[in-house]
Design an enzyme around this catalytic site. Structure first.
Site, PDB file in Angstrom:
ATOM      1  N   ARG A  12       0.820  -1.206   0.000  1.00  0.00           N
ATOM      2  CA  ARG A  12       0.000   0.000   0.000  1.00  0.00           C
ATOM      3  C   ARG A  12       0.864   1.271   0.000  1.00  0.00           C
ATOM      4  NH1 ARG A  12      -3.803  -0.256  -2.482  1.00  0.00           N
ATOM      5  NH2 ARG A  12      -4.563   1.696  -1.587  1.00  0.00           N
ATOM      6  N   CYS A 155       1.605   6.746  10.182  1.00  0.00           N
ATOM      7  CA  CYS A 155       0.604   7.680   9.653  1.00  0.00           C
ATOM      8  C   CYS A 155      -0.121   8.399  10.786  1.00  0.00           C
ATOM      9  CB  CYS A 155      -0.384   6.945   8.756  1.00  0.00           C
ATOM     10  SG  CYS A 155      -1.243   5.568   9.562  1.00  0.00           S
ATOM     11  N   THR A 213      -2.033  -0.600  19.946  1.00  0.00           N
ATOM     12  CA  THR A 213      -1.367   0.521  19.288  1.00  0.00           C
ATOM     13  C   THR A 213      -0.184   0.976  20.126  1.00  0.00           C
ATOM     14  OG1 THR A 213      -1.598   2.783  18.444  1.00  0.00           O
ATOM     15  CG2 THR A 213      -2.939   2.204  20.353  1.00  0.00           C
TER      16      THR A 213
END
Length: 348
Positions: A12, A155, A213
């Site tokens: 990606r 990101c 995360t």
């Protein structure tokens, strides 16, 4: 000087880096000389040309044997599994953009350099042994020539760090929490199937799925003063692109929501132009697809409670925005020069 790059991993981010390079008109500054990907050339060309999230690529794409043609440009295709076997020296590679999502420590970076690359930029958070972690727009000016092995962070880190900096500089952040509402990713399942994370055994299109995360660690890597003062959680939602981040911070100075919005809007128009954007339009996630900014502040969702608790909603295209920052950081790494004396390395 044109920076000669190679891309390791054509998933990606790797494909979006190529698309962003051509769409942003930076081909005079950056040239892709090679792509290393285990998939076959036909699949690489097809997925570069046709993309479910970003549409058809405007440039002609074709392949012949182990060469990828983008317009009139020729890019060598490699299928090497071992970093040491990559021909970076032969190809005169200045910077390798490692977009595999697999490699990310100093040993991996040194392997690219031993193969002949001058510098390495990882498209994901790296280990503490790297020379630098860069969030473009915030700390790229601290790069030095001896910083050879660099991470472009993530990101979500690129999305939230500029906003945290702005709020901290203006009001003084005491602590904060972050909730990432992230589109589904390719480490999830189409239908229920086995995975080491039992939540990710479930079909991505049918559930909102909590995942681990390391965003809090990413925040403190850029801003060490916030160690143990930020916490983060993340959920994956059934969309294929665009992420929203719910940021809540307690601040020292009293403030109103209108003042927060004024601060963020002014930054988007000034010092953070091109990195941060600001909107008060009634938009939804699809409206931020293919947006090149790292962060888009949704001013309609800003709230302040008790004059010291600020809540903001920040959007990003987690693919396209990040791919554009990969290009920005690559140019910043090249701009400070290439110092090949590894013993002179200093950490950022």
């Amino acid at each position: 000087m044109t920076v000669r790059i190679a891309i390791n991993g054509f998933g990606r981010i790797g494909r979006n880096v190529v698309r962003a390079l051509y769409e942003s008109g930076r081909r005079a500054e950056i040239t892709v000389v090679a792509i290393n990907e285990l998939a076959d050339a036909a699949g690489m060309a097809h997925l570069l040309k046709y993309d479910t999230s970003h549409g058809r690529f405007a440039w002609e794409v074709r392949h012949e044997r182990e060469q990828l043609f983008v317009g009139d440009d020729v890019i060598r295709i490699l299928h090497e599994r071992t970093l040491a076997d990559l021909p970076w020296r032969e190809l005169g590679v200045d910077v390798v953009l490692d977009c595999t999502g697999v490699y990310g420590n100093r040993e991996h970076g040194e392997a690219h350099i031993a193969a002949g690359a001058k510098k390495v930029l990882f498209s994901h958070p790296g280990s503490n042994g790297l020379d630098a972690t860069v969030v473009f727009g915030v700390n790229q000016n601290e790069l030095r020539a001896e910083h050879r092995i660099v991470s472009n962070a993530s990101c979500t880190t690129n999305c939230i760090i500029p906003v945290i900096k702005l709020l901290d500089d203006a009001y003084g952040i005491e602590s904060g929490t972050v909730t990432t509402i992230h589109s589904a990713m390719n480490d999830q399942q189409v239908i229920d199937a086995y995975h080491s994370d039992l939540r990710r055994t479930r079909a991505a299109s049918q559930s909102i799925i909590p995942v681990d995360t390391k965003l809090a660690a990413g925040i403190t890597r850029i801003f060490p003063q916030f160690n143990d003062r930020f916490e983060a959680i993340a959920v994956r939602v059934p969309t294929i692109n665009v992420t929203a981040i719910d940021l809540s911070v307690t601040v020292k100075k009293p403030v109103k929501a209108s003042e927060v919005n004024q601060l963020l809007q002014k930054a988007a128009q000034g010092a953070f132009h091109g990195i941060v954007d600001y909107t008060e339009s009634p938009l939804v996630s699809i409206d931020f697809n293919h947006d090149p900014h790292s962060a888009i502040v949704d001013g309609t969702q800003t709230r302040v409670s008790g004059a010291h608790l600020i809540k903001t909603l920040v959007w990003c295209d987690n693919e396209w925005g990040f791919a554009n920052r990969m290009l920005d950081t690559t140019l910043a790494m090249a701009a400070v020069g290439f110092r090949l004396d590894a013993s002179a390395s200093t950490k950022l």
